[in-house]
Design a protein around this motif. Structure first.
Motif: not given
Length: 193
Positions: A35, A39, A44-45, A47
């Motif tokens: 996460t 960030r 995105s996770r 991805t």
């Protein structure tokens, strides 16, 4: 007229690995999460999950990238045993001072142990391939002993890897310059015809 140097845009993989390195340096290996990596990388996770199955896989890719980067940043200064040993020692010195690499080795021994006792990782294969090529040139030059180059390269990797991993343990006995000198002596003696 001045020229403007255009930076090559970073790939998603590069951004993720750069973010992972930041997280390792800032939070420590145990507190790195996908996460937080996502960030920091501005992805995105999912991805990240499309490229790596978990945080350990991201860390393994990060180590491979950093180790291969150190190897690339330390060019060979010639052909033969002495330039080869000098390069190995310089690469070892840089890896010993790499905050990310050493943080992973020292704070997650269970992660590092896989690459010490169970299997060769990508970065270790890269190092063996590079060393084997230089060992073969040294053999042709007459300054490196006979033997299968990949086997000799694997032993050089083991000697150097052990030195890098044990630096904290022997620090009260051997300072950094002396450690580099002793590593060079061991490698020279091992490779000498």
């Amino acid at each position: 007229m001045s020229s403007i140097r255009k930076e090559r845009p970073q790939t998603v993989e590069e951004r993720v690995l750069e973010a992972a390195a930041y997280c390792v340096r800032t939070y420590g290996v145990h507190r790195v999460t996908l996460t937080e990596i996502a960030r920091r990388a501005r992805v995105s996770r999912p991805t990240i999950y499309r490229r790596w199955p978990d945080t350990d896989a991201v860390l393994a890719a990060l180590l491979s990238m950093r180790i291969a980067g150190v190897l690339d940043s330390v060019p060979s200064r010639g052909v033969g045993r002495e330039p080869l040993v000098e390069r190995i020692v310089r690469v070892g010195d840089q890896l010993r001072s790499d905050e990310v690499v050493m943080s992973v080795f020292h704070s997650t021994p269970e992660f590092a142990m896989v690459y010490i006792t169970e299997r060769l990782g990508t970065s270790q294969q890269i190092l063996i391939d590079a060393l084997a090529g230089e060992i073969k040139l040294g053999q042709d030059h007459g300054s490196v002993r006979a033997g299968e180059p990949r086997q000799l390269a694997a032993m050089c990797l083991l000697i150097t890897q052990s030195t890098i991993q044990s630096v904290q343990m022997v620090a009260p006995l051997i300072d950094a310059p002396a450690l580099s000198n002793e590593l060079a002596w061991a490698l020279n003696a091992y490779l000498k015809p």
